[in-house]
Design an enzyme around this catalytic site. Structure first.
Site, mmCIF file in Angstrom:
data_model
loop_
_atom_site.group_PDB
_atom_site.id
_atom_site.type_symbol
_atom_site.label_atom_id
_atom_site.label_comp_id
_atom_site.label_asym_id
_atom_site.label_seq_id
_atom_site.Cartn_x
_atom_site.Cartn_y
_atom_site.Cartn_z
ATOM 1 N N ASP A 8 0.864 -1.166 0.000
ATOM 2 C CA ASP A 8 0.000 0.000 0.000
ATOM 3 C C ASP A 8 0.909 1.226 0.000
ATOM 4 O O ASP A 8 2.114 1.111 0.239
ATOM 5 C CB ASP A 8 -0.889 -0.045 1.250
ATOM 6 C CG ASP A 8 -1.712 1.196 1.423
ATOM 7 O OD1 ASP A 8 -2.415 1.589 0.474
ATOM 8 O OD2 ASP A 8 -1.651 1.799 2.520
ATOM 9 N N ASP A 10 -0.188 5.167 0.996
ATOM 10 C CA ASP A 10 -0.450 6.088 2.110
ATOM 11 C C ASP A 10 -0.462 5.326 3.433
ATOM 12 O O ASP A 10 -1.220 4.365 3.602
ATOM 13 C CB ASP A 10 -1.804 6.772 1.933
ATOM 14 C CG ASP A 10 -1.836 7.710 0.740
ATOM 15 O OD1 ASP A 10 -0.861 7.741 -0.015
ATOM 16 O OD2 ASP A 10 -2.848 8.411 0.573
ATOM 17 N N ASP A 166 -1.538 -0.878 5.977
ATOM 18 C CA ASP A 166 -1.718 -0.293 7.305
ATOM 19 C C ASP A 166 -3.166 -0.139 7.728
ATOM 20 O O ASP A 166 -3.444 0.494 8.756
ATOM 21 C CB ASP A 166 -1.062 1.092 7.341
ATOM 22 C CG ASP A 166 -1.864 2.126 6.549
ATOM 23 O OD1 ASP A 166 -2.297 3.133 7.134
ATOM 24 O OD2 ASP A 166 -2.070 1.918 5.340
#
Length: 217
Positions: A8, A10, A166
């Site tokens: 991922d 961001d 995250d």
């Protein structure tokens, strides 16, 4: 044996929260809505710019307003996506070590693809072999489409691929695509939130990801 790692963006590779907060608040100020805090924006991200804007707007804002605001947000963010954004500590050395060992590194994000590619090129250059985001055509994560495209282009199998993220969206993306997920604790969600959605492998620092890759299975 792990041959590829899909990240991922961001909250995983880059801390984009300040630029996203500034962009959202720029739009809200134009419509004379109350500003949002950094922590509020942290809780809103993960499902693309439209959902970020939708969540930031007052609950009674119309869908028409949400679409208008997303267009303004997109244009503003395109010009300001690198103002304050930076890689998390240890990420560039991690990517360098993975590349040195022949591990393919790619990005799957719900960020608009133009912004994702600009950020990745600026900070990581050739350390990432493929970057895919919201191109307005494929469904967003947690749908598996973006992962399936990457796995095909990288010429690896799900069993040879780790997914690092995250958020809850990342956990569900990995589950839907049949990948093992690694949760990072420095991102936009707490470790407890990631445990609650089924992640069992965690990284406290970049080297933890490297060790998981090398010792997996």
């Amino acid at each position: 044996m792990i041959k590829a790692v899909i990240f991922d963006l961001d909250g995983t590779l880059t801390d984009t929260l300040d630029d996203l907060t500034d962009a959202v608040n720029y739009v809200l100020s134009r419509y004379h809505y109350a500003q949002r805090t950094r922590d509020e924006i942290r809780s809103f991200v993960g499902n693309g710019l439209y959902m970020l804007m939708r969540r930031a707007l007052p609950a009674d804002a119309s869908d028409v307003i949400a679409v208008e605001c997303t267009a303004i947000l997109t244009a503003y963010y395109k010009e300001h996506s690198l103002d304050k954004t930076k890689p998390y500590d240890g990420i560039i050395p991690l990517l360098e070590k993975l590349n040195r060992d022949g591990i393919l590194c790619a990005v799957a994000t719900n960020k608009r693809e133009f912004a994702a590619k600009e950020i990745c090129e600026h900070f990581f250059g050739s350390l990432l072999c493929n970057v895919k985001g919201d191109n307005g055509k494929r469904p967003l994560k947690p749908e598996r489409t973006i992962i399936d495209e990457l796995i095909k282009e990288l010429n690896v199998s799900p069993e040879e691929t780790l997914y690092v993220g995250d958020s809850e969206t990342d956990a569900y993306t990995a589950q839907n695509a049949g990948l093992t997920a690694v949760g990072v604790v420095w991102g936009f969600r707490a470790k407890t939130q990631l445990k609650d959605v089924g992640i069992s492998l965690f990284a406290e620092k970049g080297d933890d990801i490297y060790n998981i890759v090398k010792n997996y299975g």
